[in-house]
Design an enzyme around this catalytic site. Sequence first.
Site, PDB file in Angstrom:
ATOM      1  N   ASP A  66      10.842  -0.143   9.671  1.00 33.26           N
ATOM      2  CA  ASP A  66       9.582   0.527  10.001  1.00 33.26           C
ATOM      3  C   ASP A  66       9.273   0.497  11.498  1.00 33.26           C
ATOM      4  OD1 ASP A  66       9.157  -2.213  10.101  1.00 33.26           O
ATOM      5  OD2 ASP A  66       7.786  -2.280   8.425  1.00 33.26           O
ATOM      6  N   ASN A 134      -0.141  -9.633   1.659  1.00 35.16           N
ATOM      7  CA  ASN A 134      -0.709  -8.835   0.556  1.00 35.16           C
ATOM      8  C   ASN A 134       0.387  -8.252  -0.343  1.00 35.16           C
ATOM      9  OD1 ASN A 134       0.369  -6.754   2.046  1.00 35.16           O
ATOM     10  ND2 ASN A 134      -1.540  -5.642   2.356  1.00 35.16           N
ATOM     11  N   HIS A 136       3.178  -6.670   0.741  1.00 35.20           N
ATOM     12  CA  HIS A 136       3.909  -5.494   1.223  1.00 35.20           C
ATOM     13  C   HIS A 136       5.338  -5.828   1.624  1.00 35.20           C
ATOM     14  CE1 HIS A 136       2.163  -6.067   5.555  1.00 35.20           C
ATOM     15  NE2 HIS A 136       3.444  -6.343   5.616  1.00 35.20           N
ATOM     16  N   GLU A 141       2.421  -0.650   1.642  1.00 31.52           N
ATOM     17  CA  GLU A 141       1.218  -1.399   1.279  1.00 31.52           C
ATOM     18  C   GLU A 141       0.952  -1.280  -0.226  1.00 31.52           C
ATOM     19  OE1 GLU A 141      -0.007  -3.395   3.347  1.00 31.52           O
ATOM     20  OE2 GLU A 141      -0.871  -2.482   5.139  1.00 31.52           O
TER      21      GLU A 141
END
Length: 240
Positions: A66, A134, A136, A141
């Site tokens: 990414d 979280n 990811h 996400e």
Amino acid sequence: MEIVIKDTYEEIAALAGERIAESVRARPDITLGLATGSSPLGIYDYLARAHLKGLSFKHVRTANLDEYVGLSPAHPQSYRYFMEREFFAKTGVSPKNIGFPRGDAEDLEKECERYDLYLQKWARDIQILGLGANGHIGFNEPGTPFDSVTHITELKESTRLANSRFFKTAEEVPSKAITMGIKNILDSKSIILVASDTYKAGAVKDMLEGEISVNCPACALRGHKNVTVYLDKKAAKLLR
Ligand code: GLP
């Protein structure tokens, strides 16, 4: 899924590092999927030391997960810059073999298509992953479909806050990113995920023992047949 738990981060990074070094020795033109963040740093250190002892990365092909939207490769907080500093420069990966999504592309949709074609052409043999607090993976996400390919994503505020440690202020963290999709990650022949420290323990438990749903991107890994999860004791502390 294989789960390896050791006392310290240094131990898991060395184990994962040696596994990748062995794979490069066996197949010098291997394709590696690479991640940024703190989690892979010990692996990159291990591989840099292996390179000093003679391991060549000249024919290794890479594909990063990414990049932040709006940052050029020369921006010190870009993931491309991070990889140059932490891995490419230390291992001598050939620039022509480096695959990266461009966060500063004028036409981001076209850039997603271009990067996706690169990923289709260069199937990853090993994908290295960290884990967001979280859940990811890459910048996929919670809510991202498991069949997603390269796309532009809106970062959660919690993710921007977690990553603000690399920036001067939290406001400077870009709000969007371009990321491999979950399907691209699952396309890799094998996957190595590294997580350490107490603040990852909840995400680790969800990934390995929680309900499989799009709210838990890392849960998608449970559908892959060759995943090794390396955890230190702190990150594993909530596991049954
Ligand atoms: C970022 C990256 C992810 C990385 C995650 C965890 O959001 N996009 O690829 O896995 O953070 O980072 P860290 O390893 O620093 O905890």
